[in-house]
Write a protein that holds these residues in place. Structure first.
Motif, PDB file in Angstrom:
ATOM      1  N   UNK A  75      73.814  46.589  92.071  1.00 33.54           N
ATOM      2  CA  UNK A  75      73.773  45.930  90.761  1.00 33.54           C
ATOM      3  C   UNK A  75      73.546  44.447  90.997  1.00 33.54           C
ATOM      4  N   UNK A  76      72.463  43.943  90.419  1.00 31.13           N
ATOM      5  CA  UNK A  76      72.114  42.531  90.599  1.00 31.13           C
ATOM      6  C   UNK A  76      72.033  41.840  89.252  1.00 31.13           C
ATOM      7  N   UNK A  77      72.390  40.570  89.245  1.00 26.59           N
ATOM      8  CA  UNK A  77      72.283  39.765  88.033  1.00 26.59           C
ATOM      9  C   UNK A  77      70.850  39.267  87.893  1.00 26.59           C
ATOM     10  N   UNK A  78      70.273  39.472  86.728  1.00 27.80           N
ATOM     11  CA  UNK A  78      68.928  38.960  86.473  1.00 27.80           C
ATOM     12  C   UNK A  78      68.945  37.457  86.254  1.00 27.80           C
ATOM     13  N   UNK A  79      70.130  36.900  85.987  1.00 24.44           N
ATOM     14  CA  UNK A  79      70.261  35.465  85.747  1.00 24.44           C
ATOM     15  C   UNK A  79      70.428  34.657  87.028  1.00 24.44           C
ATOM     16  N   UNK A  80      70.640  35.336  88.164  1.00 23.79           N
ATOM     17  CA  UNK A  80      70.867  34.626  89.427  1.00 23.79           C
ATOM     18  C   UNK A  80      69.851  35.078  90.477  1.00 23.79           C
ATOM     19  N   UNK A  81      68.700  34.402  90.551  1.00 22.20           N
ATOM     20  CA  UNK A  81      67.705  34.768  91.563  1.00 22.20           C
ATOM     21  C   UNK A  81      68.320  34.714  92.958  1.00 22.20           C
ATOM     22  N   UNK A  82      67.973  35.664  93.781  1.00 22.30           N
ATOM     23  CA  UNK A  82      68.517  35.704  95.134  1.00 22.30           C
ATOM     24  C   UNK A  82      69.850  36.403  95.239  1.00 22.30           C
ATOM     25  N   UNK A  83      70.406  36.838  94.107  1.00 25.76           N
ATOM     26  CA  UNK A  83      71.676  37.563  94.108  1.00 25.76           C
ATOM     27  C   UNK A  83      71.515  38.840  94.923  1.00 25.76           C
ATOM     28  N   UNK A  84      72.352  39.019  95.947  1.00 24.88           N
ATOM     29  CA  UNK A  84      72.240  40.218  96.796  1.00 24.88           C
ATOM     30  C   UNK A  84      72.830  41.444  96.120  1.00 24.88           C
ATOM     31  N   UNK A  85      73.555  41.243  95.054  1.00 27.42           N
ATOM     32  CA  UNK A  85      74.072  42.366  94.285  1.00 27.42           C
ATOM     33  C   UNK A  85      75.371  42.930  94.824  1.00 27.42           C
ATOM     34  N   UNK A  86      75.865  43.901  94.085  1.00 27.15           N
ATOM     35  CA  UNK A  86      77.115  44.567  94.397  1.00 27.15           C
ATOM     36  C   UNK A  86      76.852  46.051  94.553  1.00 27.15           C
ATOM     37  N   UNK A  87      77.437  46.643  95.583  1.00 25.06           N
ATOM     38  CA  UNK A  87      77.284  48.084  95.766  1.00 25.06           C
ATOM     39  C   UNK A  87      77.882  48.808  94.564  1.00 25.06           C
ATOM     40  N   UNK A  88      77.166  49.792  94.085  1.00 25.51           N
ATOM     41  CA  UNK A  88      77.621  50.570  92.939  1.00 25.51           C
ATOM     42  C   UNK A  88      77.139  52.006  93.110  1.00 25.51           C
ATOM     43  N   UNK A  89      77.662  52.879  92.309  1.00 26.25           N
ATOM     44  CA  UNK A  89      77.205  54.259  92.257  1.00 26.25           C
ATOM     45  C   UNK A  89      76.838  54.546  90.816  1.00 26.25           C
ATOM     46  N   UNK A  90      75.693  55.179  90.599  1.00 32.58           N
ATOM     47  CA  UNK A  90      75.243  55.488  89.250  1.00 32.58           C
ATOM     48  C   UNK A  90      75.077  56.992  89.077  1.00 32.58           C
TER      49      UNK A  90
END
Length: 149
Positions: A83-98
Motif C-alpha cells: 500500500x503506497x500513498x499517492x501523495x508521497x512520491x517515492x513512498x516504499x509503501x506498507x506490506x498488506x494483504x488484500x
C-alpha cells in the motif's frame, strides 16, 4: 442414463460475501503467496474453499481460462501487496494483504489488512483481476477503456 443437472447455488447476500472477505483477509494476513478463493452456501452460512498458488505464480496466470464450477457462488483471490500513498512520491509503501471476491450476482467486495487493521475497499475495483474473476464465473466484463492500438 441422463446426466445429473449441476446444482446452481442460491446467491449469497452481499453482506455475507463482505463478511467472508473480511474474515479470510484477517485469517491470511501476511501470506507470502496468492491464494484462490471459492465460496458457496452451506448449512451454517458459507463454505470456503482455498487453493494456495505456488510461489511466484501470479493470480492472473491461475485465473486465465479457469471456470468455477456451478456449485460455487463466488470466486476470489487473496494476495500480498504494498500500500503506497499517492501523495508521497517515492513512498516504499506498507506490506498488506488484500482479498477480492466476486459473487455470481456481480457483487464485488474487497478488503485489505495492514498495520492499520482491516479496511473495506471503496468503489468496485476495476482491472485485470476483477475482470478475470468475473470471467471465471461466466459474468460479463466492461468494455476496454483504451484502444488496442
Amino acid at each position: 442414463m441422463p446426466h445429473p443437472t449441476p446444482t446452481v447455488p442460491r446467491p449469497l447476500p452481499s453482506t455475507v460475501l463482505d463478511q467472508v472477505a473480511r474474515q479470510v483477509v484477517e485469517d491470511h494476513a501476511g501470506t507470502p503467496h496468492a491464494i484462490l478463493v471459492r465460496v458457496r452456501p452451506g448449512p451454517a452460512g458459507a463454505e470456503i474453499g482455498l487453493c494456495a498458488l505456488p510461489e511466484g505464480v501470479h493470480p492472473r496466470e491461475a485465473l486465465l481460462g479457469h471456470v468455477v464450477p456451478p456449485a460455487w457462488a463466488a470466486s476470489g483471490v487473496i494476495a500480498p501487496a504494498r500500500a503506497r500513498s499517492l501523495d508521497r512520491p517515492g513512498d516504499s509503501g506498507t506490506a498488506t494483504t488484500v482479498v477480492m471476491l466476486v459473487g455470481r450476482d456481480g457483487h464485488v467486495t474487497s478488503h485489505a489488512v495492514g498495520i492499520d487493521g482491516v479496511e473495506a475497499g471503496g468503489e468496485a475495483p476495476v482491472g485485470r483481476i476483477p475482470d478475470l474473476l468475473r470471467r471465471t464465473l461466466g459474468l460479463p466484463t466492461a468494455p476496454p477503456t483504451a484502444s488496442a492500438a
